[in-house]
Design a protein around this motif. Structure first.
Motif, short mmCIF file in Angstrom:
data_model
loop_
_atom_site.label_atom_id
_atom_site.label_comp_id
_atom_site.label_asym_id
_atom_site.label_seq_id
_atom_site.Cartn_x
_atom_site.Cartn_y
_atom_site.Cartn_z
N ARG A 223 72.07 43.46 30.78
CA ARG A 223 73.25 42.37 30.24
C ARG A 223 73.16 41.15 30.95
O ARG A 223 73.44 40.02 30.20
CB ARG A 223 74.60 43.18 30.74
CG ARG A 223 74.77 43.28 32.12
CD ARG A 223 76.24 43.96 32.24
NE ARG A 223 76.15 45.38 31.58
CZ ARG A 223 77.31 45.74 30.87
NH1 ARG A 223 78.31 44.98 30.63
NH2 ARG A 223 77.14 46.88 30.17
N THR B 284 70.45 39.12 29.49
CA THR B 284 70.46 38.85 27.85
C THR B 284 71.69 37.86 27.89
O THR B 284 71.40 36.84 26.98
CB THR B 284 71.01 40.28 27.33
OG1 THR B 284 70.11 41.16 27.29
CG2 THR B 284 71.15 39.88 25.65
N ILE C 225 70.89 34.20 26.19
CA ILE C 225 71.60 33.64 24.93
C ILE C 225 72.24 32.16 25.38
O ILE C 225 72.01 31.54 24.52
CB ILE C 225 72.69 34.64 24.41
CG1 ILE C 225 71.85 35.90 23.74
CG2 ILE C 225 73.81 34.14 23.65
CD1 ILE C 225 73.13 37.13 23.54
N LEU D 258 85.70 43.24 27.92
CA LEU D 258 84.77 42.65 26.90
C LEU D 258 85.17 41.02 26.79
O LEU D 258 84.28 40.34 26.62
CB LEU D 258 85.22 43.12 25.55
CG LEU D 258 84.53 44.58 25.46
CD1 LEU D 258 85.03 45.11 24.19
CD2 LEU D 258 83.19 44.92 25.68
N ASN D 259 86.17 40.57 27.23
CA ASN D 259 86.40 39.10 27.16
C ASN D 259 85.73 38.60 28.36
O ASN D 259 85.16 37.30 28.35
CB ASN D 259 88.09 38.86 27.57
CG ASN D 259 88.93 39.41 26.72
OD1 ASN D 259 89.11 40.49 26.56
ND2 ASN D 259 89.60 38.76 25.94
N VAL E 118 82.60 39.65 29.13
CA VAL E 118 81.14 39.44 28.78
C VAL E 118 81.12 38.35 27.95
O VAL E 118 80.22 37.43 28.15
CB VAL E 118 80.91 40.76 27.94
CG1 VAL E 118 79.56 40.60 27.25
CG2 VAL E 118 81.19 41.92 28.58
N THR E 119 82.18 38.08 27.08
CA THR E 119 82.10 36.73 26.14
C THR E 119 82.15 35.64 27.03
O THR E 119 81.32 34.55 26.57
CB THR E 119 83.29 36.65 25.29
OG1 THR E 119 83.33 37.90 24.24
CG2 THR E 119 83.28 35.83 24.26
N MET F 275 77.08 49.91 25.31
CA MET F 275 76.18 48.67 25.31
C MET F 275 76.42 47.93 24.07
O MET F 275 76.38 46.61 24.02
CB MET F 275 74.75 49.37 25.37
CG MET F 275 73.66 48.32 25.49
SD MET F 275 72.00 49.11 25.08
CE MET F 275 70.96 48.07 25.58
N LYS G 240 79.46 47.43 22.13
CA LYS G 240 80.62 46.72 22.26
C LYS G 240 80.04 45.34 23.35
O LYS G 240 80.58 44.27 23.02
CB LYS G 240 81.63 47.25 22.97
CG LYS G 240 82.28 48.36 21.78
CD LYS G 240 82.41 47.82 20.63
CE LYS G 240 83.75 47.05 20.46
NZ LYS G 240 84.05 46.78 19.24
N ASN G 241 79.33 45.79 24.32
CA ASN G 241 79.11 44.40 25.38
C ASN G 241 78.04 43.42 24.55
O ASN G 241 78.05 42.29 24.63
CB ASN G 241 78.05 45.18 26.51
CG ASN G 241 79.01 45.37 27.49
OD1 ASN G 241 79.57 44.38 28.31
ND2 ASN G 241 79.73 46.56 27.39
N LEU G 242 77.23 43.87 23.68
CA LEU G 242 76.38 43.05 23.26
C LEU G 242 77.21 42.12 21.94
O LEU G 242 77.00 41.07 21.79
CB LEU G 242 75.04 43.76 22.31
CG LEU G 242 73.99 44.21 23.13
CD1 LEU G 242 73.18 45.13 22.35
CD2 LEU G 242 73.31 43.31 23.90
N ALA H 130 80.11 41.38 22.35
CA ALA H 130 81.02 40.50 22.88
C ALA H 130 80.13 39.02 23.33
O ALA H 130 80.71 37.85 23.62
CB ALA H 130 81.69 40.97 24.35
#
Lengths: 314, 314, 314
Positions: free
Chosen positions: A65, A68, A72, A292-293, A295-296, B100, B102-104, B106
């Motif tokens: 994670r 990645t 990105i 999840l916020n 992660v964004t 995984m 849902k993380n991607l 995000a």
């Protein structure tokens, strides 16, 4: 896209830890991340900021994670990215990290993002080499971009950080996420407490300006934010806690336990989560979870840090 | 480059399997692949179609050729690509595929290409997440881009698919390539039969509209196309067939056996081939083998699918 | 950037070894590398030379530094790069290298950079396939870009190669670096000797135009350049030398031993170095060490080779 004030550079070559950052520097990074979040809402989520720059992701501990997220961020800034992972690296052939670093430096990369199991590795690279270093996690020491994305998430949801009551729960002893957040959140004026069994609380942690609780129910009372840590199942047999089941019985964040905090208490977790171990699925997927916020915001924070370090070296 | 009719989008968010595709949708993909084949003859084999889009290749089963084919297709469309493989992924740390995904999500990728040993994994991702999903092989279920490239190859060599007699030979039971081709070829009007030992033919396969043969010599008689499958040597000791040698004795495609088919019968294989096991080198390298054309068409098909899914979500 | 003479192409499809190169071809590559070194001093170290070209790095032996050097060179030329490594490659599934090569060819890459443990593998690829092949190390045979970067480094520091006295020290028998340098340096008019224990000197090496010494102190006397080789610790128990410690006692390059060479004798090593085994840290980090210059020149040499092979095929 950038306004004048946003284009201010960090007066730093490297991002090694939150401990080194002033309140103003943290705010500069968060403000830049806000600007990049706007880019990420566009159809073409890419800007030419780092065109022609070379970024090496040197991940000597496994990670999906974080690697990645950085990759990105780098590609959305138009950087050229090179991935080096533990397996297949010449460290396997007995080369020292120092020699590896000097070799990479000789290839003239602009930025190296490093994750390493040894605390202080990024600092050694930064001291030895011309390129900028971003610490993506060093041992149990720091994980600064994680703390920055956590602060961005809180600021977004609560308008600021000062005066908030924040509990960090779990294996504080081994957690670079906890350390970086303690440095950052206290510097931004939040009231921070750590919660965990005595065996997982580092000695003298109070000296960092936090309170210590050993009882989860007592500790979460009145909190604005609960930040859970991942429990490393690998530690189960190292006598720091009896069993995963026993740990979960006392420290799993359930709906009932969340109810003791403030009504709108935010739930955070750096991931990957162990459902039913440190966090109940109902809570992880519940309305106040901002997992999840986080992660964004990780992509935006990393774009901001890469951008701010890519200018003239300080 | 695209004409009006070629720019039609698939009215789909994802490509999960051939079973879901109408004849018209298959033709739309094949026609777009034809257009991209023209791009691939140029000196600069690159178009800006997916500039600024992020494609994640999530290969949780090892694969060189399919991952490479997708990655080349993505780069020739100017996408930014991120590779995630099984080793080093946080699935190792016990995270569920759902978490995984849902993380991607995000991190806002546009398309995820997934290969996974569990049938239905891509469907779960597609249902849960905003991004487009391309199934690059899920367990023994489907491998839609393989069937599409096979159909493109046949159409190119024979002018169409309707009415052709096509035999698929080998381990039908475990083959996602066979399943996807059975769905596609029958939908396009071909007459399809499967050939293999009874232990490697799925029960009720006739319900998919194919005939079953257990004798290779009998089965290939009069065929326009023979499509061989790779035999998994790992299955040797699982009592589905006695030994590789015994399997080859009855099911290896030799020159003598090909001679029983039509004179210009095309020989296909998804690769990697086991020379001397399911296919004789003389046949694999012979004048009617289109095995390498299939590989070339793979890049064009993947470019077409990526392009068609990259527009507004349906 | 390029002047007329620099834009001359190599009249070759592939770079397989130094043995095949004339003096003029070596000079052409070195001159082009000089021009690319200028690019590498710019803030945007990137040129559009290979835009739209696909380069596959097929590293079937583990390597960080060479793969990274090639990948940086490719990206600075704006090529699209695809990495394939040993693990996860279909070679694992029993496919032959020949079939793998024909499959990759069917995807139309422009250049394949290959490292393989079997001598002659790159030559087979080059013979079978349309794409250009660059040998990044094949068994104990050749490693041509290493010898080219070594020659660039010497030329830069000494103004030329002709007439220089150069000693190559260590495991000559297993070293592709030694072989490529022997071919290149003798062709450019240098006087080359090899130094090592009798068990690590290949029979008939004198036929390549070099002298043989078994005593390091005697061998380095009067040298302009000492080029150390990495000792493979894995060979310790294969009875070619007693122990690493014993090897180091006689063949480690110490300050005292360097003092027997010319005053300004350059110290070279292809890396990664074994400190205290074949080279003393004082020497590796000393004022006449050009080890890191070699690494920097590696990127420039690889850019030059990629550029020179990317034109019309010869």
């Amino acid at each position: 896209m950038m306004t004048a004030s946003q284009s201010d550079r960090l007066n730093k070559k490297d991002l090694l830890g939150i401990e080194d950052l002033s309140k103003e520097e943290i705010e500069l990074i968060l403000n830049n991340a806000d600007a990049f979040k706007e880019v990420l809402t566009r159809d073409i989520k890419k800007v030419p900021t780092l065109r022609g720059k070379t970024v090496i992701n040197l991940f000597l501990e496994p990670s999906t994670r974080t690697r990645t997220s950085f990759e990105i961020a780098e590609k959305r800034l138009s950087a050229d990215t090179i991935n080096i992972s533990a397996q297949g690296s010449s460290l396997v052939k007995g080369e020292t990290l120092k020699d590896m670093a000097k070799n990479l430096e000789a290839m003239n990369p602009d930025i190296i993002v490093i994750r390493h199991s040894a605390s202080g590795s990024p600092h050694m690279l930064a001291r030895l080499c011309r390129f900028s270093v971003i610490n993506a996690g060093d041992g149990a020491h720091e994980h600064p971009t994680q703390a920055l994305l956590d602060m961005l998430t809180i600021r977004e949801k609560r308008g600021g950080l000062s005066g908030l009551k924040i509990a960090i729960v779990g294996d504080i002893l081994h957690s670079r996420v906890a350390r970086s957040n303690i440095f950052g959140l206290t510097r931004m004026g939040a009231n921070v407490r750590v919660i965990g069994p005595p065996t997982l609380i580092p000695p003298f942690v109070e000296d960092l300006g936090v309170e210590v609780y050993h009882d989860l129910k007592e500790g979460v009372r009145g909190m604005d934010i609960i930040m859970m840590l991942r429990i490393q199942k690998e530690r189960e047999n190292r006598s720091l806690f009896p069993t995963i089941r026993e740990y979960a019985r006392f420290f799993c964040l359930t709906k009932e336990r969340v109810a003791l905090a403030k009504d709108d208490c935010l739930i955070m977790h750096p991931g990957p989560i162990n459902r039913g171990v440190e966090i109940d699925p109902e809570v992880a997927d519940g309305p106040y979870s901002v997992i999840l916020n986080q992660v964004t915001n990780g992509v935006a924070i990393r774009m901001a840090v890469l951008y701010l370090l890519s200018g003239e070296k300080g």
